[in-house]
Design a protein around this motif. Structure first.
Motif, PDB file in Angstrom:
ATOM      1  N   THR A  22      13.954  21.105  -8.719  1.00 60.00           N
ATOM      2  CA  THR A  22      13.712  20.559  -7.383  1.00 60.00           C
ATOM      3  C   THR A  22      15.021  20.090  -6.756  1.00 60.00           C
ATOM      4  OG1 THR A  22      13.324  18.326  -8.232  1.00 60.00           O
ATOM      5  CG2 THR A  22      11.416  19.787  -8.084  1.00 60.00           C
ATOM      6  N   GLU A  45       6.713  18.334  -8.583  1.00 61.87           N
ATOM      7  CA  GLU A  45       6.464  17.846  -7.236  1.00 61.87           C
ATOM      8  C   GLU A  45       5.592  18.847  -6.493  1.00 61.87           C
ATOM      9  OE1 GLU A  45       9.957  16.836  -5.061  1.00 61.87           O
ATOM     10  OE2 GLU A  45      10.800  15.607  -6.662  1.00 61.87           O
ATOM     11  N   SER A  91      15.458  17.326  -5.403  1.00 58.19           N
ATOM     12  CA  SER A  91      15.619  15.900  -5.705  1.00 58.19           C
ATOM     13  C   SER A  91      16.050  15.650  -7.148  1.00 58.19           C
ATOM     14  CB  SER A  91      14.302  15.165  -5.445  1.00 58.19           C
ATOM     15  OG  SER A  91      13.279  15.651  -6.307  1.00 58.19           O
ATOM     16  N   ASN A  92      16.198  16.731  -7.934  1.00 56.01           N
ATOM     17  CA  ASN A  92      16.567  16.621  -9.351  1.00 56.01           C
ATOM     18  C   ASN A  92      15.546  15.838 -10.167  1.00 56.01           C
ATOM     19  OD1 ASN A  92      19.000  18.096  -9.206  1.00 56.01           O
ATOM     20  ND2 ASN A  92      20.079  16.298  -8.424  1.00 56.01           N
ATOM     21  N   SER A  93      14.297  15.855  -9.735  1.00 57.53           N
ATOM     22  CA  SER A  93      13.242  15.159 -10.467  1.00 57.53           C
ATOM     23  C   SER A  93      12.873  15.940 -11.721  1.00 57.53           C
ATOM     24  CB  SER A  93      12.002  15.009  -9.572  1.00 57.53           C
ATOM     25  OG  SER A  93      10.911  14.514 -10.311  1.00 57.53           O
ATOM     26  N   ASP A  94      12.566  15.203 -12.804  1.00 56.77           N
ATOM     27  CA  ASP A  94      12.152  15.875 -14.037  1.00 56.77           C
ATOM     28  C   ASP A  94      10.632  15.972 -14.132  1.00 56.77           C
ATOM     29  OD1 ASP A  94      11.488  13.273 -14.485  1.00 56.77           O
ATOM     30  OD2 ASP A  94      12.433  13.111 -16.450  1.00 56.77           O
ATOM     31  N   THR A  95       9.940  15.628 -13.047  1.00 54.26           N
ATOM     32  CA  THR A  95       8.485  15.743 -13.004  1.00 54.26           C
ATOM     33  C   THR A  95       8.088  16.692 -11.876  1.00 54.26           C
ATOM     34  OG1 THR A  95       8.327  13.794 -11.572  1.00 54.26           O
ATOM     35  CG2 THR A  95       8.083  13.446 -13.942  1.00 54.26           C
ATOM     36  N   ASN A 152      16.621  17.466 -15.779  1.00 54.15           N
ATOM     37  CA  ASN A 152      15.965  17.484 -14.472  1.00 54.15           C
ATOM     38  C   ASN A 152      15.285  18.821 -14.193  1.00 54.15           C
ATOM     39  OD1 ASN A 152      18.221  19.032 -14.163  1.00 54.15           O
ATOM     40  ND2 ASN A 152      18.810  18.205 -12.174  1.00 54.15           N
ATOM     41  N   LYS A 212       3.591  12.016 -17.275  1.00 53.68           N
ATOM     42  CA  LYS A 212       5.020  11.753 -17.208  1.00 53.68           C
ATOM     43  C   LYS A 212       5.606  11.661 -18.605  1.00 53.68           C
ATOM     44  CE  LYS A 212       5.277   9.498 -12.728  1.00 53.68           C
ATOM     45  NZ  LYS A 212       5.777   8.345 -11.972  1.00 53.68           N
TER      46      LYS A 212
END
Length: 221
Positions: free
Chosen positions: A69, A77, A71-75, A48, A221
């Motif tokens: 982030t 933001e 939100s623990n997003s791996d993309t 992430n 992505k």
């Protein structure tokens, strides 16, 4: 000795020929202590966390940004990221930043520059927690993300240990040259970092100033 040197040179040329330049439409431009650093960075995902590695040779330089982030997003933001130090992991401090509602997450910045070739000495800069700066990530045209940043890094200096130079011999030198070729051909850093690789930190300390920095990344992505 002449035979060993010849083998080293031949191996270096063979490695250069084997690596083709990888296409990359990303860009990064920043003033580092008043001097322009311009190169094509790469984005890498690790769980992430995602990071940017921007590298160049002659002399070797590596500027890296790690992003995390809430939100623990791996993309990536879009939003504002607070620059912190490498030891940032305190839950209390983390929660206070989240509650502010100002930041999408945090970022850590590290800069490494070869000051004596071939990779004998380095100047290293690491971001700080207090007054470390910010990175603003916005959407740009044609599917790109753009990041704007300025920050001041804590600077230290490293020298190759005499024992590492003596014991490593031609094999260590060959590895350094191959790493340079790999970085030049691919855009990815290959051991452009003295820490944990046979170097000692000197007592010299300073600051490294990054100003008017902008990177553009093709979002995939």
């Amino acid at each position: 000795m002449k035979t060993l040197l010849l083998a080293l040179i031949v191996g270096f040329i063979a490695t250069s020929s084997a690596l083709a330049q990888l296409s990359n439409d990303n860009s990064l431009n920043v003033q580092i202590d008043g001097k322009e650093f311009k190169t094509a960075p790469r984005r890498i995902r690790m769980g992430n966390v995602w990071y940017i590695t921007a590298n160049a040779t002659s002399p070797d330089k590596s500027l890296r940004f790690w992003f995390a982030t809430w939100s623990n997003s791996d993309t990536p933001e879009v939003g504002l990221y607070k620059i912190v130090d490498e030891d940032f992991n305190g839950e209390k401090y983390w929660q206070s930043l989240v509650s502010e509602g100002k930041y999408k997450g945090v970022a850590y910045v590290k800069y490494v520059e070869e000051t004596r070739s071939p990779r004998m000495e380095y100047h290293v800069g690491k971001s700080k927690r207090e007054n470390g700066g910010e990175i603003e990530v916005v959407k740009a045209e044609n599917g790109y993300l753009e990041g704007k940043f300025s920050c001041v890094l804590d600077g230290t200096h490293f020298k190759e240990k005499t024992s590492a130079t003596a014991l490593g011999g031609l094999g260590r030198l060959k590895s350094k040259l191959e790493d340079k070729v790999f970085t030049s051909a691919t855009g990815y850093d290959s051991d452009i970092d003295p820490e944990g690789r046979g170097y000692k930190k000197t007592d010299d300390k300073d600051e490294i100033k990054l100003t008017t920095g902008v990177f553009k990344l093709k979002f995939e992505k």
